[in-house]
Design an enzyme around this catalytic site. Sequence first.
Site, PDB file in Angstrom:
ATOM      1  N   ASP A 208       0.815  -1.213   0.000  1.00  0.00           N
ATOM      2  CA  ASP A 208       0.000   0.000   0.000  1.00  0.00           C
ATOM      3  C   ASP A 208       0.852   1.269   0.000  1.00  0.00           C
ATOM      4  OD1 ASP A 208      -2.639   1.078   0.055  1.00  0.00           O
ATOM      5  OD2 ASP A 208      -2.407   1.548   2.180  1.00  0.00           O
ATOM      6  N   ASP A 214      11.149  -2.288   3.609  1.00  0.00           N
ATOM      7  CA  ASP A 214      11.136  -3.242   4.726  1.00  0.00           C
ATOM      8  C   ASP A 214      10.294  -4.481   4.450  1.00  0.00           C
ATOM      9  OD1 ASP A 214       8.616  -2.100   5.062  1.00  0.00           O
ATOM     10  OD2 ASP A 214       8.910  -1.549   7.168  1.00  0.00           O
ATOM     11  N   CYS A 334       6.344  -2.864  10.247  1.00  0.00           N
ATOM     12  CA  CYS A 334       5.516  -1.683   9.971  1.00  0.00           C
ATOM     13  C   CYS A 334       4.911  -1.087  11.238  1.00  0.00           C
ATOM     14  CB  CYS A 334       4.380  -2.048   9.019  1.00  0.00           C
ATOM     15  SG  CYS A 334       4.904  -2.648   7.405  1.00  0.00           S
TER      16      CYS A 334
END
Length: 349
Positions: A208, A214, A334
């Site tokens: 997204d 990462d 995240c």
Amino acid sequence: MPAEWERHDATWIGWPTHEPDWPGKFAPIPWVYAEIVRALAPFERVEILCQDDAVCEDARAALTMHGVHADHYRLHVQPTDRVWLRDSGPTGVQRADGSVALVHWGFDAWSKYDNYALDVYVPEAVSRVTSLPRVEAMCHDNGQRLILEGGGIETDGLGTMLVTEEWLLSDVQVRNPGFTRADYERAFHTYLGITHTVWLGEGCVGDDTHGHVDDIARFVSPGVVVLAHEEDPADENHARSLDNLHRLQRARDARGEPIRVVTLPYPRAVIMDGTRLPASYANFYIANGVCIVPTFNDPNDRVALNSLAALLPEHRIVGIHAVDLVWGLGTLHCLSQQQPAAASAEVAS
């Protein structure tokens, strides 16, 4: 910016409350968060941002049920729009004297969403709780706040940075209009002490954020990068990951040394409601003595866990079930943000 495996004072997360991030699957998410805190708490303090007092009580109840001792975490009332603190939170850096400061990036919800008015205050909240100074990152050309997210930057702590062109140089979800490759490298040097940037191509399918590093490539020690690599030519991630593999195989780090690349498999595609999700083992998080790794009820879970165990022999490797979590379009790295410990002046220099 120190490497993630260097000593932390704490890990920061936000307790989940935004149901639209996990439409139809929110109920298990707080329990996943409680399991994450349970895995981290024996190794370092966990600082948790909560929407209000009621959410604090909900979080405390869930953590108590998971057997997490109250001395191992702290709850702070700080409203947020979302809980992806890797991106809305500040980046901890060490100054020349070894002290820690917080780089406060601008945040605009990945140049995609409109609801981020609360998230922009996360760096100030972290600074207030820790009493660490904030350094506001600005664009050198126009004096505007520099928009960046922590999930897009990856360092070895020795001056090398990994980023993707898709994230910063494409014409989709543009963070800083007009900024060039050289402009970003200048900012990385100014605010993070980076002397060499390795530019990868694209991130993984379903991301997204449009290209955060990462989910695909992570340092695990100086000169060693793990890369999410899809071997199936029919899979959309194959060409992307093969291009990144070739780039890394040709790359050198800030010391001029070649980079050793170790590949991690992808799990089979995780699809929910017709949407492919960014399921990747590379979204692990390294804390003091432990590395938590997203798992997906997939045979490759064991391959990924064993590979990381071999690469991080001084860390306990803990798998965290992330099939529900990734419905929110992110997993362990995240949602977490490390607060690095201070270094001695000798080490810092």
